[in-house]
Design an enzyme around this catalytic site. Structure first.
Site, PDB file in Angstrom:
ATOM      1  N   ASN A  11       0.855  -1.189   0.000  1.00 21.17           N
ATOM      2  CA  ASN A  11       0.000   0.000   0.000  1.00 21.17           C
ATOM      3  C   ASN A  11       0.892   1.241   0.000  1.00 21.17           C
ATOM      4  O   ASN A  11       1.485   1.574   1.028  1.00 21.17           O
ATOM      5  CB  ASN A  11      -0.897  -0.045   1.250  1.00 21.17           C
ATOM      6  CG  ASN A  11      -1.730   1.211   1.408  1.00 21.17           C
ATOM      7  OD1 ASN A  11      -1.835   2.019   0.486  1.00 21.17           O
ATOM      8  ND2 ASN A  11      -2.317   1.379   2.586  1.00 21.17           N
ATOM      9  N   LYS A  13       0.051   4.274  -0.241  1.00 17.66           N
ATOM     10  CA  LYS A  13      -0.627   5.426   0.380  1.00 17.66           C
ATOM     11  C   LYS A  13      -0.453   6.675  -0.491  1.00 17.66           C
ATOM     12  O   LYS A  13      -0.405   6.568  -1.712  1.00 17.66           O
ATOM     13  CB  LYS A  13      -0.105   5.644   1.809  1.00 17.66           C
ATOM     14  CG  LYS A  13      -0.094   4.357   2.625  1.00 17.66           C
ATOM     15  CD  LYS A  13       0.119   4.583   4.087  1.00 17.66           C
ATOM     16  CE  LYS A  13       0.273   3.238   4.775  1.00 17.66           C
ATOM     17  NZ  LYS A  13       0.200   3.327   6.213  1.00 17.66           N
ATOM     18  N   HIS A  99      -9.478   0.641   5.339  1.00 19.91           N
ATOM     19  CA  HIS A  99      -8.127   0.874   5.861  1.00 19.91           C
ATOM     20  C   HIS A  99      -8.204   1.812   7.069  1.00 19.91           C
ATOM     21  O   HIS A  99      -9.008   2.746   7.094  1.00 19.91           O
ATOM     22  CB  HIS A  99      -7.218   1.462   4.781  1.00 19.91           C
ATOM     23  CG  HIS A  99      -5.780   1.470   5.207  1.00 19.91           C
ATOM     24  ND1 HIS A  99      -5.271   2.459   6.017  1.00 19.91           N
ATOM     25  CD2 HIS A  99      -4.778   0.586   5.010  1.00 19.91           C
ATOM     26  CE1 HIS A  99      -3.997   2.176   6.273  1.00 19.91           C
ATOM     27  NE2 HIS A  99      -3.675   1.052   5.673  1.00 19.91           N
ATOM     28  N   GLU A 101      -6.535   4.230   8.055  1.00 17.19           N
ATOM     29  CA  GLU A 101      -6.393   5.675   7.812  1.00 17.19           C
ATOM     30  C   GLU A 101      -7.694   6.258   7.274  1.00 17.19           C
ATOM     31  O   GLU A 101      -8.012   7.420   7.523  1.00 17.19           O
ATOM     32  CB  GLU A 101      -5.207   5.936   6.875  1.00 17.19           C
ATOM     33  CG  GLU A 101      -3.897   5.766   7.629  1.00 17.19           C
ATOM     34  CD  GLU A 101      -2.777   5.134   6.842  1.00 17.19           C
ATOM     35  OE1 GLU A 101      -2.794   5.181   5.603  1.00 17.19           O
ATOM     36  OE2 GLU A 101      -1.865   4.565   7.475  1.00 17.19           O
ATOM     37  N   GLU A 171      -5.049  -5.407  10.833  1.00 17.76           N
ATOM     38  CA  GLU A 171      -4.029  -4.369  10.999  1.00 17.76           C
ATOM     39  C   GLU A 171      -4.297  -3.596  12.285  1.00 17.76           C
ATOM     40  O   GLU A 171      -5.100  -2.652  12.290  1.00 17.76           O
ATOM     41  CB  GLU A 171      -4.088  -3.397   9.824  1.00 17.76           C
ATOM     42  CG  GLU A 171      -3.881  -4.048   8.473  1.00 17.76           C
ATOM     43  CD  GLU A 171      -3.415  -3.027   7.461  1.00 17.76           C
ATOM     44  OE1 GLU A 171      -2.262  -3.116   7.054  1.00 17.76           O
ATOM     45  OE2 GLU A 171      -4.193  -2.126   7.116  1.00 17.76           O
ATOM     46  N   GLY A 177       2.514   2.094  10.747  1.00 13.64           N
ATOM     47  CA  GLY A 177       3.397   3.239  10.556  1.00 13.64           C
ATOM     48  C   GLY A 177       4.103   3.687  11.821  1.00 13.64           C
ATOM     49  O   GLY A 177       4.695   4.757  11.866  1.00 13.64           O
ATOM     50  N   SER A 217       3.664  -2.266  10.344  1.00 11.92           N
ATOM     51  CA  SER A 217       5.131  -2.174  10.453  1.00 11.92           C
ATOM     52  C   SER A 217       5.843  -3.474  10.070  1.00 11.92           C
ATOM     53  O   SER A 217       6.847  -3.831  10.677  1.00 11.92           O
ATOM     54  CB  SER A 217       5.540  -1.719  11.862  1.00 11.92           C
ATOM     55  OG  SER A 217       5.046  -0.414  12.109  1.00 11.92           O
TER      56      SER A 217
HETATM   57  C1  PEP Z   1      -0.718  -0.207   5.952  1.00 12.28           C
HETATM   58  O1  PEP Z   1      -0.746   0.887   5.453  1.00 12.28           O
HETATM   59  O2  PEP Z   1      -1.636  -1.009   5.691  1.00 12.28           O
HETATM   60  C2  PEP Z   1       0.390  -0.568   6.834  1.00 12.28           C
HETATM   61  C3  PEP Z   1       0.365  -1.736   7.420  1.00 12.28           C
HETATM   62  O3  PEP Z   1       1.410   0.367   7.004  1.00 12.28           O
HETATM   63  P1  PEP Z   1       2.855   0.126   7.686  1.00 12.28           P
HETATM   64  O4  PEP Z   1       3.400  -1.150   7.091  1.00 12.28           O
HETATM   65  O5  PEP Z   1       3.656   1.319   7.316  1.00 12.28           O
HETATM   66  O6  PEP Z   1       2.630  -0.019   9.146  1.00 12.28           O
END
Ligand code: PEP
Length: 261
Positions: A11, A13, A99, A101, A171, A177, A217
């Protein structure tokens, strides 16, 4: 040996530009040549979908083209939104819904996540429905309640025969992040909980085929031990997907984990 082929999404973003999205795509495609036993997808920003598609096509890559969001209405006066038909027209095969975000930064309500999820699946595309608890919810021990609610509301009125195009991404919001990762044991516990719920909702045969990705992460260094867990079927990668070498290494870790399961 699990019958679920691991699946890893990158992703991007709101990152990259025309040049860097092209370079990143080429790096991913080249790095994944001759890697099998795993599926991979990239989720570029909308303006670069066609560019990324043309590189994937030119190189005959099996890496899927994904979109980070969609609107559920077919067309009309919805300024700024993008429809399923538009995404299909651009060669998109898979769409993210829910998601964190979008839920927590853009304040997208659960009902809208459900409308989008239904529209994606009804439109014949694959959907990755993202769920996960916040830090406060985990500290209160509410992670299972939150994930159950998000899965149930996200999948409300989704018929069983659409499950073959569904992936769930677990997640935990506090791990996205932030550099913090769930322990492999915590990830497995949440994945097992989500699978049990799917079994309850749709029956074991269908539920056992749904892939549940871990996201939060993920890095080349921590992916192997998380992917080794029985109900973890790959991952959704944010930050590390912006470096082709890191993303490729995470995809390879998923392929290796499946061989060992
Ligand atoms: C994501 O955006 O779905 C995600 C898991 O981000 P990150 O790997 O940066 O934590």
């Amino acid at each position: 040996m699990t019958e679920r082929k691991p699946y890893v999404g990158g992703n991007w973003k709101m990152n990259t530009n025309r040049n860097s999205s092209a370079d990143l795509t080429r790096g991913v495609v080249d790095g994944l040549l001759n890697v099998d036993g795993v599926e991979a997808a990239v989720f570029p920003p909308f303006p670069y979908l066609l560019l990324v598609r043309s590189i994937l096509r030119d190189r005959g890559s099996l890496v899927k083209l994904g979109a980070q969001d969609v609107y559920f209405e077919p067309d009309g006066a919805f300024t700024g939104e993008v429809s399923i038909a538009m995404l299909k027209d651009c060669g998109v095969q898979v769409v993210l819904t829910g998601h964190s975000e979008r839920r927590h930064v853009i304040n997208e309500p659960e009902e809208l996540v459900n409308f989008k999820t239904r529209a994606v699946l009804e439109g014949g595309l694959e959907c990755i429905l993202c769920v996960g608890e916040t830090l406060a919810q985990r500290e209160a021990g509410h992670q299972d309640i939150v994930c159950s609610r998000q899965v149930k509301t996200g999948l409300a009125e989704v018929p069983g025969d659409h499950l073959e195009r569904l992936t769930i991404a677990y997640e935990p919001v506090w791990a996205i992040g932030t550099g913090k990762t769930a322990t492999p044991e915590d990830a497995q516990a949440s994945h097992a909980h989500i699978r049990e719920l799917l079994q309850h909702l749709y029956g074991a045969e269908r539920a056992n085929k749904v892939r549940i990705q871990y996201g939060g992460s993920l890095k080349p260094g921590n992916a192997p031990e998380i992917f080794a867990k029985p109900d973890v079927d790959g991952g959704l990668v944010g930050g590390a997907s912006l470096k082709a070498a890191d993303f490729v290494s995470i995809v390879k870790a998923a392929a290796a984990s499946a061989r060992a399961k």
